[in-house]
Enzyme design. Sequence first.
Site, PDB file in Angstrom:
ATOM      1  N   ARG A  46       0.843  -1.203   0.000  1.00 31.63           N
ATOM      2  CA  ARG A  46       0.000   0.000   0.000  1.00 31.63           C
ATOM      3  C   ARG A  46       0.880   1.256   0.000  1.00 31.63           C
ATOM      4  O   ARG A  46       0.500   2.296  -0.516  1.00 31.63           O
ATOM      5  CB  ARG A  46      -0.962  -0.001   1.198  1.00 31.63           C
ATOM      6  CG  ARG A  46      -1.748   1.293   1.333  1.00 31.63           C
ATOM      7  CD  ARG A  46      -3.066   1.184   2.086  1.00 31.63           C
ATOM      8  NE  ARG A  46      -3.108   0.241   3.162  1.00 31.63           N
ATOM      9  CZ  ARG A  46      -2.574   0.425   4.388  1.00 31.63           C
ATOM     10  NH1 ARG A  46      -1.950   1.547   4.687  1.00 31.63           N
ATOM     11  NH2 ARG A  46      -2.670  -0.506   5.292  1.00 31.63           N
ATOM     12  N   TYR A  98     -16.431  16.091 -15.989  1.00 26.99           N
ATOM     13  CA  TYR A  98     -16.774  14.672 -16.041  1.00 26.99           C
ATOM     14  C   TYR A  98     -17.885  14.403 -15.020  1.00 26.99           C
ATOM     15  O   TYR A  98     -17.794  14.850 -13.870  1.00 26.99           O
ATOM     16  CB  TYR A  98     -15.523  13.859 -15.721  1.00 26.99           C
ATOM     17  CG  TYR A  98     -15.770  12.382 -15.617  1.00 26.99           C
ATOM     18  CD1 TYR A  98     -16.046  11.626 -16.753  1.00 26.99           C
ATOM     19  CD2 TYR A  98     -15.738  11.729 -14.392  1.00 26.99           C
ATOM     20  CE1 TYR A  98     -16.281  10.272 -16.663  1.00 26.99           C
ATOM     21  CE2 TYR A  98     -15.982  10.368 -14.300  1.00 26.99           C
ATOM     22  CZ  TYR A  98     -16.246   9.644 -15.440  1.00 26.99           C
ATOM     23  OH  TYR A  98     -16.481   8.309 -15.345  1.00 26.99           O
ATOM     24  N   ASP A 170      -7.389  18.386 -14.660  1.00 32.70           N
ATOM     25  CA  ASP A 170      -7.650  17.028 -15.137  1.00 32.70           C
ATOM     26  C   ASP A 170      -7.181  16.979 -16.589  1.00 32.70           C
ATOM     27  O   ASP A 170      -7.786  17.585 -17.475  1.00 32.70           O
ATOM     28  CB  ASP A 170      -9.149  16.718 -15.011  1.00 32.70           C
ATOM     29  CG  ASP A 170      -9.478  15.271 -15.374  1.00 32.70           C
ATOM     30  OD1 ASP A 170      -8.788  14.706 -16.243  1.00 32.70           O
ATOM     31  OD2 ASP A 170     -10.442  14.721 -14.807  1.00 32.70           O
ATOM     32  N   LYS A 195      -7.969   5.795 -19.411  1.00 26.73           N
ATOM     33  CA  LYS A 195      -8.243   6.282 -20.751  1.00 26.73           C
ATOM     34  C   LYS A 195      -6.993   6.196 -21.643  1.00 26.73           C
ATOM     35  O   LYS A 195      -6.543   5.119 -21.933  1.00 26.73           O
ATOM     36  CB  LYS A 195      -8.807   7.699 -20.657  1.00 26.73           C
ATOM     37  CG  LYS A 195      -9.889   7.868 -19.558  1.00 26.73           C
ATOM     38  CD  LYS A 195     -11.160   7.086 -19.827  1.00 26.73           C
ATOM     39  CE  LYS A 195     -12.111   7.029 -18.628  1.00 26.73           C
ATOM     40  NZ  LYS A 195     -12.516   8.293 -18.070  1.00 26.73           N
TER      41      LYS A 195
HETATM   42  C1  LIG Z   1     -13.075   8.744 -16.838  1.00 24.89           C
HETATM   43  C2  LIG Z   1     -12.729  10.070 -16.301  1.00 24.89           C
HETATM   44  C3  LIG Z   1     -12.553  10.265 -14.924  1.00 24.89           C
HETATM   45  C4  LIG Z   1     -12.765   9.137 -13.923  1.00 24.89           C
HETATM   46  O1  LIG Z   1     -11.814   8.124 -14.074  1.00 24.89           O
HETATM   47  P1  LIG Z   1     -12.102   6.572 -13.744  1.00 24.89           P
HETATM   48  O2  LIG Z   1     -10.810   5.931 -14.088  1.00 24.89           O
HETATM   49  O3  LIG Z   1     -13.250   6.134 -14.593  1.00 24.89           O
HETATM   50  O4  LIG Z   1     -12.432   6.489 -12.290  1.00 24.89           O
HETATM   51  C5  LIG Z   1     -12.179  11.525 -14.497  1.00 24.89           C
HETATM   52  N1  LIG Z   1     -12.007  12.553 -15.358  1.00 24.89           N
HETATM   53  C6  LIG Z   1     -12.185  12.386 -16.680  1.00 24.89           C
HETATM   54  C7  LIG Z   1     -11.968  13.548 -17.587  1.00 24.89           C
HETATM   55  C8  LIG Z   1     -12.551  11.159 -17.199  1.00 24.89           C
HETATM   56  O5  LIG Z   1     -12.735  11.002 -18.516  1.00 24.89           O
END
Ligand SMILES: *Cc1c(COP(=O)(O)O)cnc(C)c1O
Length: 377
Positions: A46, A98, A170, A195
């Site tokens: 962890r 998001y 982000d 992603k």
């Molecule tokens: C998918 C996404 C998230 C969340 O991520 P997860 O891996 O699905 O928890 C946050 N911000 C953006 C811009 C995203 O596309």
Amino acid sequence: MDFNTLCIHGAENNTHSTGAISVPIYQSATFAHPGVGQSSGYDYSRLQNPTREYLEKCVAALERGVDALAFSTGMAAITAFMELFSIGDHIIASGDLYGGTVRLFENISRKNGLTFDFVDTSDIEGVKALIRLETKAIFVETPTNPMMQVTDIKAVAELAKAHNLLVAVDNTFLTPFYQLPLTLGADIVIHSGTKYLSGHNDTLAGFLVTNREDLSEKLRYIYKTTGACLSPFDSWLLIRGIKTLSLRMERQQENALKIAEWLTTQEKVRKVFYIGLKNHPGYEISTRQATGFGSMISFEVDTESTAKQILEGIQVILYAESLGGVETLITYPMLQTHADVPEEERLSRGINNCLLRMSVGIENVDDLIADLKQALQ
Ligand SMILES: *Cc1c(COP(=O)(O)O)cnc(C)c1O
């Protein structure tokens, strides 16, 4: 070292004694101590794990940070980030975030005593007007999901510095291949590693990256305490995915531009939101602060029935949530990613029953266009 070389070889050479080219998956929860009060540098997974550490150093280097923390999901990363704040703190966030982030802020963070204002962060004066004594941070997504609004990161960072606020960006949509928020003045970069970084729609992951030692220390403490760390195997999948990040991003963008241009010529398509189109309001800022436009396209069709016809008619492209992978996917934000956003707010943001969002993959672009064409007929 150049970005492309870092993607392949990581921030440090993989000096495993066997000479293995692929970073070993240290599938171990715990590590033996060489002596009393001594540590190999690894105690418990962890806190740190060699496979994850290799990945974290690579992502930190790609984003030009001093530290990157790898989480089990993007939402876990954002949740940990929110632990930097205390009851009464106020955060200004992009209006078009998001959906999961909106759900976290509205339903969990508010309950924990934080307050929020959501605003179009591409309007700096609008952001400035919301700053008050309790304000602690500006949370930016750029380009936004799904409306593709672009925020001037440097302008937000300058405003934030003047008021001693943190700036978190982000960077999921453009990745460090196209955009480096830390070099533009941001303090923290957030990723859904699920992603583009992973890139193959086969695992979930998240990252927080910072260029500040003080923030790294605080976040590491939150990380080891709350525990949503990325597993060794998933860390390995990310290491593997990042090796082809540049190639994928380039091909995806090339395909996206062709598809966006084709969509603008279609009778049943009313609007196309792609930041690489010259008439997009964020085009000019994008060319200044990023080296590319990525491969996310939203488009509005003429009727709800056309939207449904596309979703049910596509044969190569898949109707699925998520984005950034090698497969081209289309989602229906109204029913999926943004289903939990209140209807009135959703419509005011342009997320209506005619809006579709496409993540363009690396297939042959002619096949993708032919698929859209037959689905539209
Ligand atoms: C998918 C996404 C998230 C969340 O991520 P997860 O891996 O699905 O928890 C946050 N911000 C953006 C811009 C995203 O596309």
